[in-house]
Design an enzyme around this catalytic site. Sequence first.
Site, PDB file in Angstrom:
ATOM      1  N   GLU A 262      18.672 -28.342 -22.259  1.00  0.00           N
ATOM      2  CA  GLU A 262      20.089 -28.393 -21.894  1.00  0.00           C
ATOM      3  C   GLU A 262      20.800 -27.153 -22.444  1.00  0.00           C
ATOM      4  O   GLU A 262      20.573 -26.734 -23.587  1.00  0.00           O
ATOM      5  CB  GLU A 262      20.706 -29.656 -22.507  1.00  0.00           C
ATOM      6  CG  GLU A 262      22.197 -29.821 -22.291  1.00  0.00           C
ATOM      7  CD  GLU A 262      22.746 -31.074 -22.963  1.00  0.00           C
ATOM      8  OE1 GLU A 262      23.856 -31.487 -22.598  1.00  0.00           O
ATOM      9  OE2 GLU A 262      22.048 -31.657 -23.831  1.00  0.00           O
TER      10      GLU A 262
ATOM     11  N   LYS B  77      25.706 -32.485 -14.815  1.00  0.00           N
ATOM     12  CA  LYS B  77      25.769 -33.686 -15.658  1.00  0.00           C
ATOM     13  C   LYS B  77      26.971 -34.537 -15.238  1.00  0.00           C
ATOM     14  O   LYS B  77      28.104 -34.048 -15.185  1.00  0.00           O
ATOM     15  CB  LYS B  77      25.889 -33.252 -17.119  1.00  0.00           C
ATOM     16  CG  LYS B  77      25.746 -34.349 -18.153  1.00  0.00           C
ATOM     17  CD  LYS B  77      25.745 -33.718 -19.547  1.00  0.00           C
ATOM     18  CE  LYS B  77      25.488 -34.717 -20.646  1.00  0.00           C
ATOM     19  NZ  LYS B  77      25.406 -34.048 -21.978  1.00  0.00           N
TER      20      LYS B  77
ATOM     21  N   CYS C  82      20.413 -35.014 -21.041  1.00  0.00           N
ATOM     22  CA  CYS C  82      20.802 -35.636 -22.307  1.00  0.00           C
ATOM     23  C   CYS C  82      21.263 -37.081 -22.108  1.00  0.00           C
ATOM     24  O   CYS C  82      20.547 -37.875 -21.532  1.00  0.00           O
ATOM     25  CB  CYS C  82      21.853 -34.762 -23.005  1.00  0.00           C
ATOM     26  SG  CYS C  82      21.838 -34.905 -24.814  1.00  0.00           S
TER      27      CYS C  82
END
Length: 316
Positions: A46, A133, A178
Amino acid sequence: MANIIRASVVQSCTARFNLSETLDKFESLTRLAKERDGTQLVVFPEAFIGGYPKGSTFSCFVGERLPEGRDEFVKYYNASIEIPSPAVDRIAEVSKATGVFVVMGVIERDGGTLYCTAIFVDPVEGLVAKHRKILPTACERFIWGQGDGSTLPVLAKQFQSYVEPSHTVHTKISATICWENYVPLLRTYYYSLGTQIYCAPTVDSRETWQSSMRHIAFEGRCFVLSACQFATEKDYPPDHPVVDASNRNPDNVVINGGSVIISPLGQVLAGPTRQAEEILTADLDLDDVVRGKFDLDTVGHYSRPDMFQLKANIPL
């Protein structure tokens, strides 16, 4: 045995929020994975491009934003990249030169908003997709916007078999960044599209992350490739905030890795590794996906659509 490809996860970090240095680092690590390990697919963490500003507050408080926080955001904004851009072109050039398919976490700039994004770069086609995300976590919401249903790809990708070059291996690849891995319906959506290689770029180095990754691999009957950053204070600009300003040390660990590769039956194939930058590599036998679905297909025979159904607001 023919349905095998070789894949790697890279445990590394941004070079002091410096784009040029980070791209050089990316090229070096990708070439190492190819030349040393023979990898065909590589996953980077990430925010590998642009950086993860761990410890920063951006001088933001409930009801108040201070000028110095705005100045810090300008620096962070300037370290991000547009998609497409010359930086993405450089990544595509390395992918083409090495023959390695790249999944990488980047900080994407779109107008005045930043997004935590994963890009998919094919050795032949170049940039083929991106995923933003969908839900930044906690204070990440100060600095990143939310992705939406327009960037939730599961890509069909063919590889040459690692063990039998005349054979073609058909795969489906996704990326979940994540803590959006803790959104059950997002996982279910990817399962419903048949993801087989579930990439999980992250900065979460906690031990609980390992349990989560094994659970997802087992639940989704997919390979999980989790690439986590490893970073020390020297990997950040000298004035970057730290937890204990009285104990600054270039070797203090900021993000402690924990990268791992896991099989569809929840078996750890490589890692987890900590305390250093490293490349982990494993052979992925895509037949293991089918072996796993023999007794557990959470969007097929091990589901109850008469009771529960997934509704996804995804633009066509």
